[in-house]
Design a protein around this motif. Sequence first.
Motif, PDB file in Angstrom:
ATOM      1  N   ARG A  21      42.991 119.275  75.523  1.00 56.50           N
ATOM      2  CA  ARG A  21      42.133 120.345  76.035  1.00 56.50           C
ATOM      3  C   ARG A  21      42.419 120.662  77.497  1.00 56.50           C
ATOM      4  NH1 ARG A  21      36.426 120.322  72.978  1.00 56.50           N
ATOM      5  NH2 ARG A  21      37.118 119.469  70.986  1.00 56.50           N
ATOM      6  N   VAL A  22      42.732 119.642  78.265  1.00 54.90           N
ATOM      7  CA  VAL A  22      42.992 119.840  79.691  1.00 54.90           C
ATOM      8  C   VAL A  22      44.457 120.216  79.856  1.00 54.90           C
ATOM      9  CG1 VAL A  22      42.779 118.840  81.995  1.00 54.90           C
ATOM     10  CG2 VAL A  22      41.243 118.083  80.172  1.00 54.90           C
ATOM     11  N   ASP A  23      44.738 121.494  79.677  1.00 55.50           N
ATOM     12  CA  ASP A  23      46.120 121.967  79.744  1.00 55.50           C
ATOM     13  C   ASP A  23      46.110 123.437  80.159  1.00 55.50           C
ATOM     14  OD1 ASP A  23      48.857 122.064  79.588  1.00 55.50           O
ATOM     15  OD2 ASP A  23      48.985 121.337  77.512  1.00 55.50           O
ATOM     16  N   ILE A  24      47.183 123.851  80.766  1.00 54.25           N
ATOM     17  CA  ILE A  24      47.254 125.209  81.303  1.00 54.25           C
ATOM     18  C   ILE A  24      47.425 126.249  80.199  1.00 54.25           C
ATOM     19  CG2 ILE A  24      48.172 124.398  83.492  1.00 54.25           C
ATOM     20  CD1 ILE A  24      50.938 125.423  82.565  1.00 54.25           C
ATOM     21  N   VAL A  25      47.185 127.505  80.568  1.00 53.95           N
ATOM     22  CA  VAL A  25      47.384 128.651  79.684  1.00 53.95           C
ATOM     23  C   VAL A  25      48.488 129.499  80.304  1.00 53.95           C
ATOM     24  CG1 VAL A  25      46.296 130.621  78.558  1.00 53.95           C
ATOM     25  CG2 VAL A  25      44.931 128.587  79.090  1.00 53.95           C
ATOM     26  N   PRO A  26      49.535 129.843  79.541  1.00 50.51           N
ATOM     27  CA  PRO A  26      50.656 130.597  80.119  1.00 50.51           C
ATOM     28  C   PRO A  26      50.184 131.883  80.808  1.00 50.51           C
ATOM     29  CG  PRO A  26      51.242 129.811  77.940  1.00 50.51           C
ATOM     30  CD  PRO A  26      49.782 129.497  78.120  1.00 50.51           C
TER      31      PRO A  26
END
Length: 270
Positions: free
Chosen positions: A135-140
């Motif tokens: 869940r803790v991840d970037i969005v392009p």
Amino acid sequence: MKTGRIGSFTLALAMVILAIFSLRIWLIPTADESVSIVAQLENSVDPVTQVPDFSAINDIAQKKKAFFDFLRPIIQQQNAIITTERDFVSDMGKLIENGESLSETQLAQLNQLFDKYQYAARNIDTKSLNSLLKRVDIVPESMVLIQAANESGWGSSRFAREGFNFFGEWCFSEGCGIVPSSRGSGKIHEVKVFPSVDASVSSYMRNLNANTAYALFRSIRADLRSQELEPTADQLIYGLVNYSERQEAYIDELLDMLRHNEKYLVKLDV
């Protein structure tokens, strides 16, 4: 549009990234432990509360460039925050794998992130932290930009201009936002009003990273990560099937916009 606006955003972005880098001292228990780490990161952002009049730009190419240039540093700010959070979760996982005990401060900080990303963990261990990392991840950037363009009419919708809402997010309590003129009979939703543009971007990213409706989005991203591949917009857009009632037609529209605006986006994803 005011001249020098983009330059000020670039400077602001540099300052925010520096502030976020400095906040990595949270790994050393010298910071004010009474202040939420999530709040410290969010408060490091200088709120953007003015939206250019994109509808006044007649040249289509110029309008698109202005729109992307306006939102790009704001998106980068929010992705920098998520990256810092992700690094922290990863570092805590490595400590646990090495048999080390986490401090009360570190446990409290992890619990703040569990709350932020709406993940209920019985225990803080390697398994729960690996689940949190999904869940803790970037969005392009390019995906965010294309979806913002789609949902806000290239920044010209009244929801973007009056409520800083670039992603069509709804709320469901009376007075929480702007009532859509096309809202059907018996409907209670409103289009949420945000205090700033960066708050809208932050809410959108948190929505994708936490809401059960976007489990497919997170699954695609995590699968690519497991293959040591960098997730890209054209892959992750398929995970937005529940973002609109139009579902597959909405996905096709976003992919079409992504292709048609490639020349503005090719330098954005890393």
